[in-house]
Design an enzyme around this catalytic site. Structure first.
Site, short mmCIF file in Angstrom:
data_model
loop_
_atom_site.label_atom_id
_atom_site.label_comp_id
_atom_site.label_asym_id
_atom_site.label_seq_id
_atom_site.Cartn_x
_atom_site.Cartn_y
_atom_site.Cartn_z
N ARG A 1 -2.47 -2.73 -18.95
CA ARG A 1 -3.77 -2.05 -18.94
C ARG A 1 -3.74 -1.00 -17.85
O ARG A 1 -3.81 -1.32 -16.65
CB ARG A 1 -4.88 -3.07 -18.65
CG ARG A 1 -5.14 -4.06 -19.76
CD ARG A 1 -5.84 -3.40 -20.91
NE ARG A 1 -7.07 -2.74 -20.48
CZ ARG A 1 -8.24 -3.34 -20.31
NH1 ARG A 1 -8.36 -4.61 -20.57
NH2 ARG A 1 -9.28 -2.67 -19.89
N TYR B 1 0.86 -1.19 0.00
CA TYR B 1 0.00 0.00 0.00
C TYR B 1 0.89 1.23 0.00
O TYR B 1 1.79 1.34 0.82
CB TYR B 1 -0.92 0.02 1.23
CG TYR B 1 -2.35 -0.23 0.86
CD1 TYR B 1 -2.99 0.61 -0.05
CD2 TYR B 1 -3.08 -1.29 1.38
CE1 TYR B 1 -4.30 0.39 -0.42
CE2 TYR B 1 -4.39 -1.53 1.01
CZ TYR B 1 -5.00 -0.67 0.11
OH TYR B 1 -6.29 -0.89 -0.27
N LYS C 1 -2.65 0.55 -25.52
CA LYS C 1 -3.11 0.45 -26.92
C LYS C 1 -1.88 0.49 -27.82
O LYS C 1 -1.07 -0.45 -27.75
CB LYS C 1 -4.14 1.56 -27.19
CG LYS C 1 -5.38 1.39 -26.28
CD LYS C 1 -6.44 2.43 -26.54
CE LYS C 1 -7.70 2.14 -25.75
NZ LYS C 1 -7.81 2.93 -24.50
N1 DSN Z 1 -12.57 0.60 -24.68
C1 DSN Z 1 -11.61 1.49 -25.25
C2 DSN Z 1 -11.62 1.41 -26.72
O1 DSN Z 1 -11.92 0.34 -27.20
O2 DSN Z 1 -11.30 2.36 -27.41
C3 DSN Z 1 -11.79 2.86 -24.79
O3 DSN Z 1 -12.03 2.85 -23.43
#
Ligand code: DSN
Length: 426
Positions: free
Chosen positions: A234, A53, A228
């Site tokens: 994530r 924590y 992404k």
């Molecule tokens: N779920 C994401 C996406 O697919 O763009 C955005 O939060």
């Protein structure tokens, strides 16, 4: 391979985990917001860092025992600042959604006006959707894309901004295949007397590789997810300028406001194991091969665009300038939920998506969204990307034909076998 104890002690969870690993290994991930994070980043998330924590920030924690956690978080902050050329970084947001809510909490009061991209034109839920806290707490207004070009119309955005005079303008998108002109947004924000926030969740990898215009120095605050095109765990991240353009007289600067909004404003203890993974991928993203990876993403997207065009599939805006493509399937006279499901049966995972001015509901819209970040991580080049586009078209044409879908799935598996996702996964 992995999880040998779990196999014996909790076979139900074990089987589901192995099933998911296999799905990722043997099937095609074309969800534009997904990717395969590096082995090091995955491994560090399974360490005992998860047990600690550490409310507060490096050197200013509420609990004892944070000597090593401080080292990890400080390194993550320093790397994030270097990678994005930012004056300040907060690496604690658990997700992109939390990052956006923290910025709103830092800059706005309930009921303040905000201007963001409409969900139907590619905006995100946290950009003011009525079903999201952002749309419930603040007075969100929206701009859309031009009906003819399906691209942002900056004159129109300026007109709306000058009418509304929002405290904050949000730019950035979740389903917009074209470049965003942050400089133009800054000019609009200056005229309207607004803060500017850029949500670069989808394009962060392209941005740091210099393949998409950079939101700094134009935006006051930049938010992103880290999983992404950035290819990390994530999670979320906030970057900002140190000073507040509106509150310079002795009150908290922008960086302090953002930090206070994340903790104690919105979150409790940070996820230290994930912060370590973020630190790892920030370093990875500074390497020359990361830029090459991003260049390949763009090339692979173009290879798919070309195949779709050959087959006269209508693409929103006529193509793509980033990692994602929005297909318009309204001519099929069937909602894209059924098409998404058929593609899933063929081992091809992407998502149904609204297209601008969609006549169908967001629950069963007319579009499909796909992205090339994950297949590019696998090692696919233009040849394989074109092949994937052909399989998608074949599956769409045969969406009711179970045996055809199964036959495509076999071909998908063969292709994936040649490009394993993690070397230690057998
Ligand atoms: N779920 C994401 C996406 O697919 O763009 C955005 O939060």
């Amino acid at each position: 391979m992995i999880l040998n104890n779990l196999k014996k002690q909790d076979p139900k969870i074990y089987r589901a985990v192995i099933g998911e690993i296999r799905r990722q290994q043997e099937e095609l991930v074309l969800i534009a917001s997904e990717n395969y994070s590096s082995q090091n980043s995955l491994e560090v998330m399974g360490t005992p860092l998860s047990n600690k924590y550490s409310e507060g920030y490096p050197g200013k924690r509420y609990y004892a025992g944070n000597k090593f956690i401080d080292q990890v978080e400080q390194e993550a902050i320093d790397r994030a600042k270097k990678l994005f050329g930012a004056e300040h970084a907060n690496v604690q947001p658990h997700s992109g959604s939390q990052a956006n809510q923290a910025v709103y909490l830092a800059l706005l009061k309930p009921g303040d006006k905000v201007l963001g991209l409409d969900l139907g034109s590619g905006g995100h839920l946290t950009h003011g959707s009525k079903v999201n806290a952002s749309g419930k707490i603040y007075e969100f207004h929206s701009y859309g894309v031009d009906p003819k070009t399906e691209k942002l119309d900056y004159d129109q955005i300026e007109k709306i901004a000058l009418e509304i005079k929002p405290k904050l303008i949000v730019c950035g998108a979740t389903a917009y295949p074209f470049k965003i002109n942050f400089k133009k947004f800054r000019q609009i924000a200056d005229k309207a007397g607004s803060y500017l926030m850029a949500d670069i969740a989808h394009i962060a990898g392209l941005v740091v590789a210099g393949l998409h215009p950079h939101p700094f120095p134009h935006a006051d605050v930049v938010t992103t997810t880290t999983h992404k095109t950035l290819r990390g765990p994530r999670s979320g991240l906030i970057l900002c300028k140190k000073n507040d353009r509106f509150d310079l007289e002795g009150r908290a600067d922008l960086a302090t406001k953002i930090d206070r909004a994340v903790f104690p404003g919105l979150q409790g203890g940070p996820l230290d194991h994930v912060i370590a993974a973020k630190a790892i991928i920030f370093k990875e993203a500074m390497r020359a091969d990361f830029r090459k990876y991003q260049q390949r993403i763009l090339k692979n997207t173009q290879a798919m665009v070309n195949e779709f065009k050959k087959e006269n599939v209508r693409l929103v805006g006529g193509g793509s300038e980033n990692h994602l493509i929005l297909m318009d399937l309204s001519d099929l006279q069937v909602g894209s939920t059924k098409i998404q499901n058929a593609l899933e049966e063929a081992g091809i995972h992407l998502n149904r998506n609204s297209i601008p001015f969609d006549k169908r509901s967001p629950f069963d819209p007319s579009g499909l969204r796909l992205g090339t970040a994950a297949i590019t991580t696998r090692g696919f080049r233009e040849k394989e990307s074109a092949l994937v586009a052909q399989m998608i078209i074949e599956a769409i044409k045969n969406w009711e034909n179970k045996s055809k879908l199964l036959e495509i799935k076999k071909r998908v598996k063969e292709l994936c076998k040649k490009f394993p996702i993690y070397s230690n996964l057998k």
